[in-house]
Motif scaffolding. Structure first.
Motif, PDB file in Angstrom:
ATOM      1  N   ASP A 200     -10.741 -20.074  23.268  1.00 45.99           N
ATOM      2  CA  ASP A 200     -10.402 -18.752  22.742  1.00 45.99           C
ATOM      3  C   ASP A 200      -9.123 -18.161  23.334  1.00 45.99           C
ATOM      4  OD1 ASP A 200     -12.276 -18.346  20.777  1.00 45.99           O
ATOM      5  OD2 ASP A 200     -13.774 -17.518  22.132  1.00 45.99           O
ATOM      6  N   ASP A 202      -8.704 -16.775  26.285  1.00 50.01           N
ATOM      7  CA  ASP A 202      -8.938 -15.639  27.168  1.00 50.01           C
ATOM      8  C   ASP A 202      -8.733 -16.048  28.620  1.00 50.01           C
ATOM      9  OD1 ASP A 202     -11.258 -17.265  26.673  1.00 50.01           O
ATOM     10  OD2 ASP A 202     -12.450 -15.814  27.811  1.00 50.01           O
ATOM     11  N   VAL A 334      -9.521 -13.781  18.239  1.00 48.94           N
ATOM     12  CA  VAL A 334      -9.698 -13.329  19.616  1.00 48.94           C
ATOM     13  C   VAL A 334      -8.340 -12.926  20.177  1.00 48.94           C
ATOM     14  CG1 VAL A 334     -10.471 -13.975  21.929  1.00 48.94           C
ATOM     15  CG2 VAL A 334     -11.683 -14.839  19.920  1.00 48.94           C
ATOM     16  N   ARG A 335      -8.262 -11.748  20.756  1.00 42.70           N
ATOM     17  CA  ARG A 335      -7.006 -11.267  21.330  1.00 42.70           C
ATOM     18  C   ARG A 335      -6.547 -12.238  22.424  1.00 42.70           C
ATOM     19  NH1 ARG A 335      -4.411  -6.249  21.732  1.00 42.70           N
ATOM     20  NH2 ARG A 335      -3.083  -6.048  23.585  1.00 42.70           N
ATOM     21  N   ASP A 337      -4.761 -13.845  25.675  1.00 44.80           N
ATOM     22  CA  ASP A 337      -4.213 -13.463  26.969  1.00 44.80           C
ATOM     23  C   ASP A 337      -3.003 -14.315  27.334  1.00 44.80           C
ATOM     24  OD1 ASP A 337      -6.014 -11.385  27.588  1.00 44.80           O
ATOM     25  OD2 ASP A 337      -7.527 -12.833  28.231  1.00 44.80           O
TER      26      ASP A 337
END
Length: 407
Positions: A200, A202, A334-335, A337
């Motif tokens: 994802d 993250d 998903v945002r 990172d």
């Protein structure tokens, strides 16, 4: 269903293939040409350096000078002056005391996890960790506790419980050691985590993880495969960005095949840890050293990144641009990172079809589905590259949106 025959040693493979077919989980190789017409959002070439003229020229020059192969293990003939230079410059760049280069990032993770633990050790592993960390745990013969994803409190609880369980044993061992005039051994413990998770995209809560480990005298091993070249000051990685670079209880692993556009892996950490790996890590001792062309390419990429640190920020900008446009179009993403943008698909079959439709429209994207994803959710996996133009980002978003499954 094929029937097993006494003379067919691999009949079971046919049965497994049929199960994969029914589940829509068959994987196939798709060889690419040297000059693909597809817009690439599937590779891990985050900084766009794999084909950079300086990098390819350095690879060719290294092969010309040192040969096509390293000719042996690092402890015999496989270490060149070029390897030493790369290790020194990687350590300096990432803020570590020392570094050790391996033939792959996978081998580096197997080495770090297995050589720093052992049969009597405890490893606390994040549920979302990469397969190489998981395999390192399996090979370590240590007790392994898998904790919920990105949960420092869970790490702290496991370490605390283990410390409590062994307190009485430790007291008895201390008394015996004191009677014998020796120093009692303490149970080894370490937590292992990706810095940026590959599914994802993250980021791990590294500062909180480090605090949890220090509260119980445990080490922290962090895989920077997706952080190096993207996060931290000038791409120095998430560990550097969290203020943990050079910490005496933190070990970093990374691959040279993503942001640095080459191949190979590295472990960075205290000098005594690196010396220990040289003497005990099986994937270092018994493996042929990384070939000189890959070493030369990685070194050239590292120097280019030091000269142009804005490349790291550009990757993050592209990733956020993809995320913003896709979610604005109604897709579930998903945002990010770092550089990975995950877009959810309704099912494994639809994820495969979606990726195929994107390819037919001139866009190459990744497709993650079980068993590669621990949560069982299928998705398109997009990798932002620092060399993508705004026009290319817009074109990619248009294709993904137009080909998206309707259910």
């Amino acid at each position: 269903m094929p029937q097993d025959r006494p003379d067919d040693a691999f009949a079971w493979i046919d049965a497994q293939r049929e199960r994969r077919d029914r589940a829509g989980l068959v994987r196939r190789l798709s060889p690419r040409p040297a000059d693909s017409p597809l817009l690439d959002l599937a590779s891990n070439d985050y900084l766009g350096l794999a084909r950079h003229p300086e990098v390819t020229a350095a690879a060719a020059a290294a092969a010309q000078r040192w040969g096509a192969g390293s000719t042996g293990s690092r402890l015999v003939t496989g270490s060149t002056e070029l390897h030493t230079t790369l290790e020194r410059e990687l350590a300096e760049f990432c803020g570590s005391e020392a570094a050790l280069v391996f033939s792959s990032g996978y081998a580096a993770n197997l080495a770090a996890v297995s050589a720093l633990s052992g049969r009597d050790a405890l490893i606390v592993s994040d549920a979302g960790n990469h397969a190489s960390l998981i395999d390192g745990c399996r090979l370590s013969r240590a007790e392994v506790a898998v904790v919920p994803h990105a949960d420092p409190d869970a790490v702290r609880k496991v370490l605390g419980a283990a410390e409590g369980d062994t307190r009485e044993e430790a007291a008895e061992a201390a008394e015996a050691a004191e009677a014998a005039g020796a120093v009692p051994a303490r149970r080894r413990a370490l937590a292992v985590s990706d810095s940026v998770f590959s599914v994802d995209g993250d980021a791990a809560p590294l500062a909180a993880l480090a605090a949890a480990c220090r509260a119980h005298g445990a080490a922290l091993v962090v895989d920077e495969a997706h952080g190096l070249g993207v996060l931290g000051e000038g791409g120095r990685g998430a560990v550097h960005g969290a203020g943990l670079a050079g910490a005496p209880d933190v070990v970093v692993t990374a691959t040279l095949s993503k942001s640095l556009g080459s191949q190979g892996g590295v472990v960075l950490g205290p000098a005594r840890v690196i010396e220990h790996l040289v003497n005990t890590a099986r994937t270092f001792i018994f493996d042929t050293g990384l070939n000189p062309a890959a070493v030369g390419a990685a070194l050239a990429s590292l120097r280019l990144l030091r000269r142009e640190p804005e490349r790291a920020a550009r990757v993050r900008t592209v990733a956020m641009g993809l995320y913003g446009r896709l979610t604005a179009a109604g897709l579930t993403a998903v945002r990010p990172d770092a550089s990975v943008v995950s877009v959810r698909a309704p099912s494994p079959e639809q994820a495969v079809r979606w990726a195929a439709d994107c390819r037919a429209a001139g866009l190459l994207v990744g497709c993650f589905r079980p068993p590669s994803v621990p949560d069982g959710i299928s998705r398109l996996r997009l990798t932002a590259r620092g060399d993508l133009t705004e026009e290319q980002v817009g074109r990619a978003v248009d294709v993904i949106v137009k080909t998206a499954p309707t259910a």
